[in-house]
Design a protein around this motif. Structure first.
Motif, short mmCIF file in Angstrom:
data_model
loop_
_atom_site.label_atom_id
_atom_site.label_comp_id
_atom_site.label_asym_id
_atom_site.label_seq_id
_atom_site.Cartn_x
_atom_site.Cartn_y
_atom_site.Cartn_z
N ARG A 145 -51.00 -54.72 -44.09
CA ARG A 145 -49.65 -54.51 -44.68
C ARG A 145 -48.28 -54.73 -43.59
O ARG A 145 -47.76 -55.19 -44.63
CB ARG A 145 -49.61 -53.32 -45.52
CG ARG A 145 -50.36 -52.92 -46.32
CD ARG A 145 -49.79 -52.83 -47.35
NE ARG A 145 -50.61 -53.46 -48.97
CZ ARG A 145 -51.86 -52.24 -49.03
NH1 ARG A 145 -52.45 -51.10 -48.76
NH2 ARG A 145 -52.15 -53.39 -50.58
N GLY A 146 -48.54 -54.86 -42.76
CA GLY A 146 -47.10 -55.12 -41.52
C GLY A 146 -46.50 -56.07 -41.43
O GLY A 146 -45.81 -56.22 -41.11
N PHE A 147 -47.12 -56.91 -41.46
CA PHE A 147 -47.39 -58.11 -41.30
C PHE A 147 -47.30 -59.88 -41.63
O PHE A 147 -46.73 -60.21 -42.25
CB PHE A 147 -48.42 -58.89 -41.12
CG PHE A 147 -49.02 -58.01 -39.39
CD1 PHE A 147 -48.38 -58.67 -38.37
CD2 PHE A 147 -50.13 -57.08 -39.19
CE1 PHE A 147 -48.89 -58.03 -36.79
CE2 PHE A 147 -49.92 -56.07 -37.57
CZ PHE A 147 -49.36 -56.98 -37.05
N CYS A 148 -47.87 -58.80 -44.14
CA CYS A 148 -47.92 -59.69 -44.78
C CYS A 148 -46.82 -59.16 -45.97
O CYS A 148 -48.32 -58.01 -46.32
CB CYS A 148 -48.75 -59.99 -44.77
SG CYS A 148 -48.59 -62.21 -46.06
N GLN A 149 -46.10 -59.77 -46.93
CA GLN A 149 -45.70 -58.47 -47.96
C GLN A 149 -46.67 -58.86 -49.06
O GLN A 149 -47.82 -57.83 -49.94
CB GLN A 149 -44.99 -59.28 -48.98
CG GLN A 149 -43.28 -58.77 -47.52
CD GLN A 149 -42.54 -59.04 -48.32
OE1 GLN A 149 -41.95 -60.21 -49.05
NE2 GLN A 149 -41.43 -57.83 -48.08
#
Ligand code: C5P
Length: 296
Positions: free
Chosen positions: A270-274
């Protein structure tokens, strides 16, 4: 009259380029399959005009849309006088390597064939689709296959064994023509083992499928977009069994066996890719397709 068609996303289990052809296209060998992520194409009969609307502002809403071109070409080839209003409910990320636009065009061919009662078979629709884009014939069948030539020569394969596919799409898109333009076939360091992948799919050998995942466009796109390389590393680090970029990218997909691991992977990313989805492997549209495309 109204018909609705599902347009599934495709992923490449392998993508190999053998040589660059005199017509500028690359001679390819790809093992392709589908996942349970769909656009929905609603088709309403009109008197003669073709019009198009989409839930997404990211795709053209006019004759530049591949679905519009599919309906126009089908009309031209068959001399059909009727028209259609095309509504695309877009779920597949755009310019992602998932053949969303090609799948919309293919679903429009299948749907208009029903709407206008043209009676064409899938092979005839696939031949028309090949004039719209290299992935459209595969998407007409939306069945696991070996694709050769420009991508239009299809040999049916069984659906891969059931598993989960986690798709992660970086925020930017990628142009297929740009990626192929940067590919140097004589400089490819590692070609995928296409025959071994075909055997693994036929044997329903999940570990074999993981072992033989390969895409010669992956290093090309990764050199253009470092975030794609990082995303693949993260997915492996977060426990994926196997990870590969699909098509010309930039979507990277991970395979895992259990739903719980797919959910964990989605949460970790979640934090790396929308745009991250966990979907089931699909691989089959309907059984009768196996009789229509050549089987090896
Ligand atoms: O066929 P399609 O329009 O989808 O292809 C987009 C671009 O991808 C082509 O213009 C070409 O640059 C590249 N391509 C290729 N070899 C293929 C398929 C596509 O070089 N077999």
């Amino acid at each position: 009259m109204f018909v609705s068609e599902k347009a599934p996303a495709k992923i490449n289990l392998t993508l190999d380029a053998l040589f660059k052809r005199p017509d500028g296209y690359h001679e390819l060998e790809m093992v392709m399959t589908t996942v349970d992520l769909f656009d929905r194409i609603d088709l309403y009969e009109t008197e003669k005009a073709i019009t198009l609307e989409s839930s997404s502002g990211l795709v053209p809403q006019d004759e530049r849309n591949l679905a519009y071109r599919a309906a126009a070409l089908l009309k031209e080839k068959t001399g059909c006088k009727k028209g259609v209003h095309i509504y695309i409910d877009k779920r597949i990320p755009v310019a992602a390597g998932l053949a969303g636009g090609s799948s919309d065009a293919a679903a429009t061919l299948r749907g208009c064939n029903r709407l206008w009662k043209l009676g064409l078979c899938d092979a005839e629709l696939a031949a028309i689709g090949a004039e719209i884009g290299s992935d459209v014939p595969f998407c007409v069948y939306s069945h696991t296959a070996l694709a050769q030539g420009r991508g239009e020569i299809l040999t049916a394969l069984p659906a891969p064994p059931s598993c989960w596919v986690v798709l992660a799409k970086p925020s930017h898109g990628v142009s297929t023509a740009d990626v192929f333009g940067k590919l140097r076939v004589d400089a490819i360091e590692e070609h995928p083992e296409t025959r071994s992948m075909i055997e693994a799919v036929k044997q329903q050998d999940y570990e074999g499928i993981i072992r033989y995942l390969g895409n010669v466009l992956e290093p090309v796109t990764m050199d253009m977009h470092e975030d794609v390389r990082k995303l693949k590393q993260k997915m492996l680090q977060f426990g994926a069994d196997g990870v590969l970029m699909s098509g010309s990218g930039p979507t990277v997909f991970a395979l895992v066996k259990q739903e719980s691991r797919a959910t964990r992977l989605v949460n970790s990313l979640r934090g790396f890719c929308q745009q991250v989805f966990a979907v089931r492997m699909l691989g089959v549209r309907r059984e009768s397709v196996l009789d229509e495309i050549r089987t090896k």
